[in-house]
Design a protein around this motif. Sequence first.
Motif, PDB file in Angstrom:
ATOM      1  N   SER A 102     -25.007 -11.069 -40.047  1.00 39.62           N
ATOM      2  CA  SER A 102     -25.705 -11.744 -41.132  1.00 39.62           C
ATOM      3  C   SER A 102     -27.129 -11.223 -41.232  1.00 39.62           C
ATOM      4  N   THR A 103     -27.708 -10.782 -40.115  1.00 43.99           N
ATOM      5  CA  THR A 103     -29.032 -10.142 -40.198  1.00 43.99           C
ATOM      6  C   THR A 103     -28.950  -8.910 -41.091  1.00 43.99           C
ATOM      7  N   VAL A 104     -27.975  -8.053 -40.750  1.00 43.17           N
ATOM      8  CA  VAL A 104     -27.864  -6.793 -41.478  1.00 43.17           C
ATOM      9  C   VAL A 104     -27.501  -7.057 -42.932  1.00 43.17           C
ATOM     10  N   PHE A 105     -26.527  -7.956 -43.140  1.00 41.77           N
ATOM     11  CA  PHE A 105     -26.088  -8.256 -44.502  1.00 41.77           C
ATOM     12  C   PHE A 105     -27.238  -8.826 -45.318  1.00 41.77           C
ATOM     13  N   GLY A 106     -27.989  -9.737 -44.701  1.00 42.12           N
ATOM     14  CA  GLY A 106     -29.138 -10.318 -45.395  1.00 42.12           C
ATOM     15  C   GLY A 106     -30.158  -9.251 -45.728  1.00 42.12           C
ATOM     16  N   ALA A 107     -30.404  -8.370 -44.758  1.00 42.83           N
ATOM     17  CA  ALA A 107     -31.398  -7.322 -44.975  1.00 42.83           C
ATOM     18  C   ALA A 107     -30.959  -6.404 -46.104  1.00 42.83           C
ATOM     19  N   ILE A 108     -29.658  -6.109 -46.135  1.00 48.28           N
ATOM     20  CA  ILE A 108     -29.155  -5.236 -47.198  1.00 48.28           C
ATOM     21  C   ILE A 108     -29.352  -5.905 -48.553  1.00 48.28           C
ATOM     22  N   SER A 109     -29.025  -7.189 -48.626  1.00 43.29           N
ATOM     23  CA  SER A 109     -29.112  -7.863 -49.923  1.00 43.29           C
ATOM     24  C   SER A 109     -30.538  -7.879 -50.432  1.00 43.29           C
ATOM     25  N   GLN A 110     -31.498  -7.883 -49.523  1.00 42.70           N
ATOM     26  CA  GLN A 110     -32.879  -7.947 -49.981  1.00 42.70           C
ATOM     27  C   GLN A 110     -33.575  -6.601 -49.869  1.00 42.70           C
TER      28      GLN A 110
ATOM     29  N   GLY B 286     -33.099  -4.399 -41.611  1.00 42.21           N
ATOM     30  CA  GLY B 286     -31.779  -3.789 -41.523  1.00 42.21           C
ATOM     31  C   GLY B 286     -31.727  -2.827 -40.351  1.00 42.21           C
ATOM     32  N   PHE B 287     -32.798  -2.072 -40.167  1.00 49.04           N
ATOM     33  CA  PHE B 287     -32.839  -1.107 -39.072  1.00 49.04           C
ATOM     34  C   PHE B 287     -32.812  -1.821 -37.723  1.00 49.04           C
ATOM     35  N   GLU B 288     -33.601  -2.882 -37.620  1.00 48.19           N
ATOM     36  CA  GLU B 288     -33.629  -3.607 -36.348  1.00 48.19           C
ATOM     37  C   GLU B 288     -32.256  -4.187 -36.020  1.00 48.19           C
ATOM     38  N   GLY B 289     -31.633  -4.762 -37.036  1.00 46.07           N
ATOM     39  CA  GLY B 289     -30.284  -5.290 -36.826  1.00 46.07           C
ATOM     40  C   GLY B 289     -29.329  -4.176 -36.448  1.00 46.07           C
TER      41      GLY B 289
ATOM     42  N   VAL C  99     -29.963  -1.227 -35.073  1.00 41.85           N
ATOM     43  CA  VAL C  99     -30.198  -0.722 -33.726  1.00 41.85           C
ATOM     44  C   VAL C  99     -29.599  -1.677 -32.696  1.00 41.85           C
ATOM     45  N   SER C 100     -29.721  -2.963 -32.949  1.00 41.67           N
ATOM     46  CA  SER C 100     -29.151  -3.935 -32.012  1.00 41.67           C
ATOM     47  C   SER C 100     -27.635  -3.773 -31.928  1.00 41.67           C
ATOM     48  N   VAL C 101     -27.014  -3.539 -33.087  1.00 38.47           N
ATOM     49  CA  VAL C 101     -25.565  -3.300 -33.085  1.00 38.47           C
ATOM     50  C   VAL C 101     -25.244  -2.066 -32.244  1.00 38.47           C
ATOM     51  N   VAL C 102     -26.082  -1.027 -32.400  1.00 39.01           N
ATOM     52  CA  VAL C 102     -25.830   0.205 -31.657  1.00 39.01           C
ATOM     53  C   VAL C 102     -25.944  -0.033 -30.151  1.00 39.01           C
TER      54      VAL C 102
END
Lengths: 606, 348
Positions: A234-242, A248-251, A253-256
Amino acid sequence: MPRIRLGNWAEDVVSWLTRHFSWLFDAVSSVVNHLYDGVEWVLGGPSPLLMAGILAALAFWMRGLPTALAAFAGFALIDGVAQWDQAMQSLSLVVVSAAVALLLAVPLGVWAARSRVASALVRPVLDVMQTLPAFVYLIPAIIFFSLGTVPAVIATIVFAMPVGVRMTELGIRQVDPELVEAADAFGTAPARTLLRVQLPLALPTIMAGVNQVIMLALSMVVIGGMVGAEGLGSTVFGAISQVDIGLGFEGGVSVVVLAVYLDRITGAMGEQVSALGRRTAARARTGGRLRGFAVLRYRPRPAVGLSCVVALALVAAGTGVFGGDGQPSAPVAAGSDVGKGRTVTIGSFNWDESIASANLWKAALDARGFKAAVKTYDPGAAFTGLARGDIDVLTDAWLPTTHAAYLKQYGKDYTDLGKWYERTSLEVAVPSYVKGVTTMADLKGRSKEFGGRIVGIEPGAGEMGLLKDKVLPGYGLDKDYRLVSSSTSGMLAELARDYAARKPVAVVLWSPHWAYSTYHLTKLSDPKSLWGPGDSIHDLANKASAARLPEVSSWMRGFHMTEPQLGSLEAAIQAAGQGNTAQGVRQWVAAHPGVLDTMAPVGAGG
Amino acid sequence: MSKLVAEHVFKVFGRRPKEGVRRIQAGTDRDELRAEGTTAAVIDASFEVQQGEIFVVMGLSGSGKSTLLRTLNGLAQPTSGRVLFDGRDVSSLAAKDLRHLRSHRISMVFQHFALFPHRSVLDNAGYGLEVQGLPRQEREERAAQALELVGLAGWERSWPDELSGGMQQRVGLARALATDADLLLMDESFSALDPLIRRDMQDQLLTLQQRLRKTIVFITHDLNEAMRLGDRIAVMRDGRIVQIGTAQDILVDPASDYVASFVQDVDRSRVLTAASIMQKPPVAVDLSDPQCVTAHTDTPLAELLTPASRTRQPLAVVDDEGRLSGVIARDTLLAALGDQPVKEAHRA
Ligand SMILES: Nc1ncnc2c1ncn2[C@@H]1O[C@H](COP(=O)(O)OP(=O)(O)OP(=O)(O)O)[C@@H](O)[C@H]1O
Ligand SMILES: [Mg+2]
């Protein structure tokens, strides 16, 4: 060729299933939720650095010092970018999904390996599971299992399980037939052959499958975020939507970090759990390159490693960091406790006015003794969730045009609480540096400049249909311009790109929208009034919720906002910054005394 | 009573195996069936194996040896005919009894050893005992004894991939011996080994056999191996057993041109004995004549050459009691060592 109504049948099946098997879905839902909550409680309980220590100790045990240090650094980084809770939620989601997927996949793989018929039956099903786009079954999954973790887990299982089945089948089939025959020739019973010969020998392949299942599960995290699962998704999705590239990058990197960690750990597990793997590893070590760096090669023996992990976990429990109580809730003024702790789930999407209105209502309802929560979803998921009652109210329904499709589908499950904002408009917008284009008619003859295209949003959006079928033909633009469908975030990213390069671009937009305050844009006027009168924004409630929460319904019916009000609220939220929405709302409320009493008059709602 | 009896065993692979059997019996050619996708792997095989005997089945690749062997312990069900082990019909046993038979009475040694790579040498040798359900300690003791028997004492804790091929096959042999089965099925067990190691293994098997007196069915495509090991040999061709007999029988009296051409490369000087080529003495031979050179009936031809070179007269062949059994003229001896089957040399 007659039209084959495959889609209708699919719909019928879904609604038939919903009607007759809701008990089953509810049971599955509850099991998965409990599993997830349990795992999340364990992983998310301890303080971040302690948990990072535990995870690093596990890496130390499995692979040695370098991996452990890297793991600790990685998890510290996640904590550093304030994604710790989300990361643990995602990790829990992955653990639960992968565990369930494997629980199903291994027996299925064994079955397929032992029977040609089973293999032939299973294979096409797996193919479908792997290739069907996730969104196709996400919406039915929401209908069956409600928004949140469960559909995400289900979708993840559907996607990740096939490789587990395939690798298990492959592993067992790869076992030298002479060995199976040897077991047979010594009178081994089939079940025992499976357990003592085939599975141990297939284990390295099966573990490679486990590794793959986990990695695929992780790759579904973002999609999970779209249906309301908490976590990095939801972090990444939220970041993408906005179009928030930084977040988005921080999210991401965390996924990675999670991915690399899980890959290394499960890879090592593949070596550890099977006798065969241990043999191979032992042989590789004796000829290894790290000779002379004993510290780097040192791995604690299982007992030592396990006690490391357990000891750290006990420390975690001892310091009482498990299951923190959350922040104390703000006191409710005497005489205004209408809610008496009743919960209200407010749905929102990542649209500015949606976030603003949902959070404003949360503030108002909390002040009246309700326990309100704002949950953010993809619009399709939100409307489905509202129909099911996972969401009680939705503050951002654009009617009668934009969200008409949802109303048509689920209208009977909604109560319309009326409009709270009037003048929305749909439009095509161009950057103000494009001179001489102020009306739709001005686009005529300038299609070369705009690359012959208008950048659109989701193909299903009402605005897209209207533009394509009425507006473009109405201005005679349908030959010159191609309407490119993408997504809201795609459109905004394209706008940002072209805007930075000062290139002419035409985008599908609507008001209110933050893009108008971020960029200098010209709304193209519509002299022929083909766009129609424009939508109003409505509050919608789930029918049962409206009955359960009569005060909330009546307050919302009386709610109105003007453009300056909404604009200043959005600005306040924007100014407070990502993750501080509540604070922004509090500041705005403080600057507008009496607004809560207007929204939620005590006594009036009963 | 014979330990093991095969009675008209057929094994046909394909879609309608029974019909395949009927057509073969009616005279249809095997190749004709194969063209239709039906393989007659074993055709009408009948033989008996006695307790304590090494019975070798020999034939070219694809002649059906392995398939025949697999019907003996029920790994393959005969399409028609039956296999009797100690008088019991193997193919009519229930699955559970069949497993009991395999874990206690019949064991098997494989061409590519088929050792379990995830088990230590000791655990491999003890596998059959584990299936029997013996407690760990007894199992390990007996497995260690079996390893000692095959000369691998001290290797118990090693892993199969640490051993040479010959040693691995010894583990395979130990695994088969450990269960105390009385019938050993060996499918080209030494074929994957180097010639020298193979000879070693053959010698070891023969030494063991003198002590253990197992009943052994041994498959090979190597005629020399068959001659060395086999008390009796069955020659298979295209699914059929074309001749059964001792090594001598087969060399001296091949049942067909096929067998004859098959045996032509054999080192006959080591297989044939004086008795197999001697002729009736034409006249009384004076054994006390100092000119007369004698040889024992069991002496291989290779060892007759030196004595024969010392005299112009035919060699006198004597039995265990020292009585004259026959004579061997020089030309007979030379002809017998030549390429031609011995029978024709006789007539010449
Ligand atoms: N399971 C099976 N299905 C179909 N055909 C088979 C099967 N097993 C064996 N055959 C066929 O039966 C024939 C005899 O095979 P078999 O393995 O018994 O020969 P072999 O004498 O042991 O040969 P090799 O020396 O190569 O091991 C071959 O033509 C083979 O293709
Ligand atoms: Mg074979």
